[in-house]
Design a protein around this motif. Structure first.
Motif, PDB file in Angstrom:
ATOM      1  N   VAL A 196     -11.536  54.666   1.087  1.00 49.87           N
ATOM      2  CA  VAL A 196     -11.518  53.292   0.589  1.00 49.87           C
ATOM      3  C   VAL A 196     -12.561  52.412   1.271  1.00 49.87           C
ATOM      4  CG1 VAL A 196      -9.095  53.381  -0.076  1.00 49.87           C
ATOM      5  CG2 VAL A 196      -9.712  52.572   2.208  1.00 49.87           C
ATOM      6  N   ARG A 197     -13.276  52.956   2.237  1.00 51.00           N
ATOM      7  CA  ARG A 197     -14.225  52.161   3.028  1.00 51.00           C
ATOM      8  C   ARG A 197     -15.375  51.644   2.165  1.00 51.00           C
ATOM      9  NH1 ARG A 197     -16.407  55.546   7.765  1.00 51.00           N
ATOM     10  NH2 ARG A 197     -14.149  55.692   8.110  1.00 51.00           N
ATOM     11  N   MET A 198     -15.981  52.535   1.388  1.00 57.26           N
ATOM     12  CA  MET A 198     -17.130  52.136   0.579  1.00 57.26           C
ATOM     13  C   MET A 198     -16.737  51.196  -0.563  1.00 57.26           C
ATOM     14  SD  MET A 198     -20.389  52.465   0.623  1.00 57.26           S
ATOM     15  CE  MET A 198     -21.842  52.294  -0.423  1.00 57.26           C
ATOM     16  N   PRO A 199     -15.675  51.480  -1.339  1.00 55.12           N
ATOM     17  CA  PRO A 199     -15.297  50.511  -2.380  1.00 55.12           C
ATOM     18  C   PRO A 199     -14.890  49.158  -1.811  1.00 55.12           C
ATOM     19  CG  PRO A 199     -13.700  52.301  -2.245  1.00 55.12           C
ATOM     20  CD  PRO A 199     -14.886  52.711  -1.447  1.00 55.12           C
ATOM     21  N   MET A 200     -14.317  49.136  -0.602  1.00 53.84           N
ATOM     22  CA  MET A 200     -13.982  47.863   0.036  1.00 53.84           C
ATOM     23  C   MET A 200     -15.248  47.075   0.357  1.00 53.84           C
ATOM     24  SD  MET A 200     -11.041  46.458   1.061  1.00 53.84           S
ATOM     25  CE  MET A 200     -10.631  44.902   1.844  1.00 53.84           C
ATOM     26  N   ALA A 201     -16.281  47.776   0.823  1.00 54.98           N
ATOM     27  CA  ALA A 201     -17.553  47.108   1.115  1.00 54.98           C
ATOM     28  C   ALA A 201     -18.190  46.589  -0.172  1.00 54.98           C
ATOM     29  CB  ALA A 201     -18.493  48.079   1.830  1.00 54.98           C
ATOM     30  N   VAL A 202     -18.133  47.375  -1.235  1.00 55.85           N
ATOM     31  CA  VAL A 202     -18.728  46.985  -2.512  1.00 55.85           C
ATOM     32  C   VAL A 202     -18.000  45.786  -3.114  1.00 55.85           C
ATOM     33  CG1 VAL A 202     -19.104  47.716  -4.902  1.00 55.85           C
ATOM     34  CG2 VAL A 202     -19.659  49.269  -3.024  1.00 55.85           C
TER      35      VAL A 202
ATOM     36  N   ALA B 272      -8.838  47.030  -9.151  1.00 55.24           N
ATOM     37  CA  ALA B 272      -9.008  48.445  -8.819  1.00 55.24           C
ATOM     38  C   ALA B 272      -8.371  48.798  -7.475  1.00 55.24           C
ATOM     39  CB  ALA B 272     -10.494  48.800  -8.801  1.00 55.24           C
ATOM     40  N   GLY B 273      -8.476  47.893  -6.508  1.00 57.00           N
ATOM     41  CA  GLY B 273      -8.020  48.233  -5.164  1.00 57.00           C
ATOM     42  C   GLY B 273      -6.584  47.897  -4.851  1.00 57.00           C
TER      43      GLY B 273
ATOM     44  N   ALA C 286     -13.828  52.313 -13.203  1.00 55.68           N
ATOM     45  CA  ALA C 286     -14.151  53.581 -12.541  1.00 55.68           C
ATOM     46  C   ALA C 286     -13.850  53.510 -11.052  1.00 55.68           C
ATOM     47  CB  ALA C 286     -15.618  53.929 -12.767  1.00 55.68           C
ATOM     48  N   ALA C 287     -14.024  52.317 -10.454  1.00 56.60           N
ATOM     49  CA  ALA C 287     -13.781  52.151  -9.026  1.00 56.60           C
ATOM     50  C   ALA C 287     -12.320  52.412  -8.653  1.00 56.60           C
ATOM     51  CB  ALA C 287     -14.185  50.742  -8.601  1.00 56.60           C
ATOM     52  N   ARG C 288     -11.439  52.226  -9.620  1.00 55.95           N
ATOM     53  CA  ARG C 288     -10.015  52.440  -9.324  1.00 55.95           C
ATOM     54  C   ARG C 288      -9.697  53.918  -9.131  1.00 55.95           C
ATOM     55  NH1 ARG C 288      -4.971  49.331 -12.180  1.00 55.95           N
ATOM     56  NH2 ARG C 288      -3.298  50.328 -10.997  1.00 55.95           N
ATOM     57  N   PHE C 289     -10.453  54.772  -9.764  1.00 57.60           N
ATOM     58  CA  PHE C 289     -10.144  56.196  -9.731  1.00 57.60           C
ATOM     59  C   PHE C 289     -11.220  57.039  -9.043  1.00 57.60           C
ATOM     60  CE2 PHE C 289      -8.466  54.241 -13.635  1.00 57.60           C
ATOM     61  CZ  PHE C 289      -7.110  54.445 -13.448  1.00 57.60           C
TER      62      PHE C 289
ATOM     63  N   LEU D 269      -4.858  38.386   3.527  1.00 59.42           N
ATOM     64  CA  LEU D 269      -6.221  38.471   4.060  1.00 59.42           C
ATOM     65  C   LEU D 269      -7.155  39.245   3.141  1.00 59.42           C
ATOM     66  CD1 LEU D 269      -5.368  39.121   7.815  1.00 59.42           C
ATOM     67  CD2 LEU D 269      -5.932  36.964   6.711  1.00 59.42           C
ATOM     68  N   ALA D 270      -6.609  39.996   2.219  1.00 60.53           N
ATOM     69  CA  ALA D 270      -7.415  40.745   1.262  1.00 60.53           C
ATOM     70  C   ALA D 270      -6.651  40.872  -0.044  1.00 60.53           C
ATOM     71  CB  ALA D 270      -7.761  42.127   1.803  1.00 60.53           C
ATOM     72  N   LEU D 271      -7.393  40.963  -1.136  1.00 61.32           N
ATOM     73  CA  LEU D 271      -6.819  41.215  -2.449  1.00 61.32           C
ATOM     74  C   LEU D 271      -7.506  42.454  -3.007  1.00 61.32           C
ATOM     75  CD1 LEU D 271      -6.722  37.619  -4.006  1.00 61.32           C
ATOM     76  CD2 LEU D 271      -4.824  38.894  -2.995  1.00 61.32           C
ATOM     77  N   GLY D 272      -6.785  43.549  -3.069  1.00 60.41           N
ATOM     78  CA  GLY D 272      -7.394  44.782  -3.531  1.00 60.41           C
ATOM     79  C   GLY D 272      -8.549  45.178  -2.645  1.00 60.41           C
TER      80      GLY D 272
END
Length: 283
Positions: free
Chosen positions: A55-61, A208-209, A107-110, A226-229
């Motif tokens: 989840v590190r890269m999608p979180m950064a994106v 997605a997240g 696509a980011a969700r899967f 502190l975060a949403l998805g």
């Protein structure tokens, strides 16, 4: 809040302030919207916080797309006021770009985390080659292509930008300059794409997240409120002030360097990031 989560919270806060400053400096120096710089910096920061690789890269994106929203809106307003934006291109691209962003967000969700790295590496490598070895004489045509090609490219910009965490400037600038459009017009028109990409992109990454981040309750600093998805709200609060503060300083520094030196420096930066992501893919 436990002692461990408190330490993580403080560490993330200081890390985001520093990352925002570095991103702003580099964005101003290289004349980019910040997404291409923010994603690798956020990735390294989340690595230090032991955010799971998947989840590190999608979180950064996702966080990068949200950060781009205010800067892209302000940039578009400024460029349009000067009459530099080609509205006809934006109108043609608006539909396919948004559709591409929505598809990329779904696509980011899967998608596995490695997909985001592969997309970033592919686009950044092409941009780096253009910066390091390109010539002004490189052209695909003397005028913009037909409607079908334009619609297809608009969709591609949306998909790749959503998976890469950028406002589309790198992709659209590359395309428009290959078709003989002046670089200043390409940059101004690209600012409008940033709005079309960042707003639905950020919303898409929240969607997605949301279910995936719930699988990591130990990451208190990456959970609501502190975060949403895949979008860090703490990142928005701390990243934007320092990045906007440092961006003008980066721009002033850029004026002390030649255009060619800037191109080479940014091209080398992109190659270094590509190397880092490739190494993590092979690890």
């Amino acid at each position: 809040m436990t002692e461990l989560s408190l330490i993580s919270f403080v560490g993330l806060g200081f890390g985001l302030l520093a990352a925002g400053a570095i991103t702003g400096l580099l964005a101003g120096l290289f004349g980019v919207g910040g997404g291409a710089v923010a994603v690798p910096i956020l990735y390294e920061l989340f690595s230090l916080l032991n955010v799971p690789e998947e989840v590190r890269m999608p979180m950064a994106v996702g966080t990068s797309l949200a950060i781009i929203i205010p800067t892209s809106v302000l940039s578009f307003i400024a460029h349009r006021a000067k009459g530099a934006v080609d509205i006809s291109i934006l109108k043609l691209w608006a539909g396919p770009v948004v559709i591409g962003v929505v598809m990329g967000s779904i696509a980011a969700r899967f998608a596995p985390g490695d997909l985001f790295k592969i997309v970033y590496v592919a686009v950044a490598a092409v941009s780096a080659v253009r910066l390091l070895f390109g010539r002004d004489s490189w052209r695909l045509g003397l005028d913009m292509p037909g409607r079908g090609v334009m619609l297809s490219y608009g969709w591609l910009i949306g998909v790749l930008s959503a998976l890469m965490g950028v406002g589309g400037g790198q992709l659209s600038n590359l395309f428009m300059t290959f078709y003989n459009r002046p670089i200043h017009q390409a940059i101004a028109t690209s600012s409008g794409l940033g709005v079309l990409i960042s707003v639905p992109g950020a919303i898409g990454y929240i969607y997605a997240g949301w279910p995936r981040m719930a699988d990591y309750p130990e990451l208190a600093v990456l959970q609501p409120p502190l975060a949403l998805g895949y979008v860090s709200l703490l990142g928005l609060a701390l990243f934007i002030p320092t990045s906007t503060w440092m961006a003008p300083r980066g721009a002033r520094l850029a004026h002390t360097l030649s255009k060619r030196r800037l191109e080479v420096t940014f091209g080398l930066f992109l190659l270094i990031v590509c190397g880092r992501f490739i190494a993590s893919l092979l690890a």
